[in-house]
Scaffold this active site. Structure first.
Site, mmCIF file in Angstrom:
data_model
loop_
_atom_site.group_PDB
_atom_site.id
_atom_site.type_symbol
_atom_site.label_atom_id
_atom_site.label_comp_id
_atom_site.label_asym_id
_atom_site.label_seq_id
_atom_site.Cartn_x
_atom_site.Cartn_y
_atom_site.Cartn_z
ATOM 1 N N ASN B 13 0.801 -1.208 0.000
ATOM 2 C CA ASN B 13 0.000 0.000 0.000
ATOM 3 C C ASN B 13 0.851 1.284 0.000
ATOM 4 O OD1 ASN B 13 -2.462 1.430 0.255
ATOM 5 N ND2 ASN B 13 -2.074 1.656 2.444
ATOM 6 N N ALA B 113 3.687 9.231 11.182
ATOM 7 C CA ALA B 113 2.295 9.483 11.567
ATOM 8 C C ALA B 113 2.151 10.556 12.630
ATOM 9 C CB ALA B 113 1.648 8.184 12.037
ATOM 10 N N HIS B 200 -3.821 11.008 18.483
ATOM 11 C CA HIS B 200 -2.506 11.066 19.116
ATOM 12 C C HIS B 200 -2.204 12.508 19.489
ATOM 13 C CE1 HIS B 200 -0.983 7.157 16.997
ATOM 14 N NE2 HIS B 200 -1.938 6.943 17.871
#
Lengths: 248, 248
Positions: B13, B113, B200
């Site tokens: 991906n 991320a 987060h």
């Protein structure tokens, strides 16, 4: 270890912070300013890029960028710019970008007094909107008397904000350079009697996620300079020699 | 325009996202994976760095980094690593850093991320503490039944968090690499029944200011991958050719 020879444009507070932060990696250092400031570096009476200089670092102000950036590129050196407000002058920026095309130089604009530009860069065209919310004590906005409630005193486009709040021009322009589209940026200035120092907040909306970055910067030993902006410039220069590069 | 020839380790991906994001600057692309995935690039049956490759990009997993990173450095190429969790293996990291000293290569670990690493880098030793607060839907933590109140289900050191929450190892290790001192990092995991996706939050305290970065990442088309992480990797590679570099 490899050492970096640098020419600093500006001999003030930020130059001092750079000398301290980068002492482990700096070799020969020159500085140019409209007057000698006693910085521990060799003072240049007139602007020139000495032969043995590897990089040029602007830490003087918008006018200095406009006056000397092209000459730095013509000399084939990389230029670090803290006064990104200079790039609000579109004609100047376009001339610079054309010159860059034909040169071996690079121009680095560090994140400065805001952060999270790694997120904005990564999102790129997926960013649908960015709010920059600058919360300030009323007195710093010139109010002598102010009630106890916070109030939005400006809301609008980045171009207008740049004119009305010249003290924050570098933050606004760096954000604009990162987002690349002023129509996707909304600036809000809030006079807030409950705070003593500026709080800058970035809200980023995108198809890959939503992000919020809140900054409560403390001033540097000289309170007119954002400490984070100076440290960010130093960190950007440090990357040159890093072989294991984290972030970005 | 200059083109970049790349070897992708991994054909899944993230590799697909890279091909799409970087199509304007990629030349010849190879990929290596344990099986052929049909990626639009030349499949390598066994791991080697082809002669005409400029950079190697890992987007496969921790094991791939551990198996192939040294070989990439020996071949004198730069390596981009998305599975930073590999650097939690101290012995491996140290060997890699030693090898880097004697090579012309660089290793790049993008923000991934999380964002705001530009702030953490700039603050450097001035950071006094960082909290990483990971708020998750109870079901993603394995709870089948859970009350309506949020609850802290883990609080501790990054080393322990890495073992207990392997799905977040890359975020934790990238943060550790940026802060450089695990004693200044505190990890908190909160099971929160009011949310549907992970949130987060990074809280950074320092002598130059306090910062808070909140991330509500959306998953990529393949939900196991953080979209921001893949985009951050692409953005990091894009910087190679930029002559006007904003942020960092």
């Amino acid at each position: 270890m490899e050492k970096l020879n640098a020419l600093l444009i500006g001999g003030g507070n930020i130059a001092r912070i750079l000398l301290e932060e980068l002492c482990h990696m700096l070799g020969k250092v020159y500085y140019f300013d409209f007057r000698k400031t006693g910085l521990e570096a060799e003072y240049l009476e007139s602007f020139e890029v000495p032969e043995d200089v590897d990089v040029v670092v602007e830490c003087a102000g918008i006018e200095a960028v406009k006056q000397h950036a092209l000459e730095v590129l013509k000399a084939g050196r990389d230029l670090y710019v803290i006064s990104s407000g200079a790039f609000a002058y579109t004609e100047f920026l376009e001339r610079l970008l054309r010159e860059l095309e034909n040169s071996e130089s690079k121009i680095f604009v560090p994140s400065g007094a805001i952060g999270g530009l790694d997120i904005i860069r990564a999102l790129g065209k997926r960013v649908s909107g960015v709010d920059l919310i600058m919360r300030k004590p009323p007195v710093s906005l010139g109010y002598k008397e102010f009630g106890s409630q916070q109030r939005v005193v400006f809301e609008g486009r980045v171009e207008e904000a740049i004119e009305k709040f010249p003290q924050n021009v570098n933050v606004a322009v760096t954000l604009l350079l990162a987002v690349r589209d002023s129509k996707r940026i909304n600036i809000r200035v809030i006079a807030d009697p409950s705070i003593e120092r500026n709080i800058h907040e970035l809200v980023v909306r995108s198809s890959a996620g939503d992000y919020r970055i809140t900054h409560e910067n403390r001033p540097s030993p000289n309170p007119r300079t954002s400490y984070l902006a100076a440290l960010s410039l130093a960190s950007c220069i440090e990357k040159r020699f890093e072989r294991f590069v984290v972030g970005g």
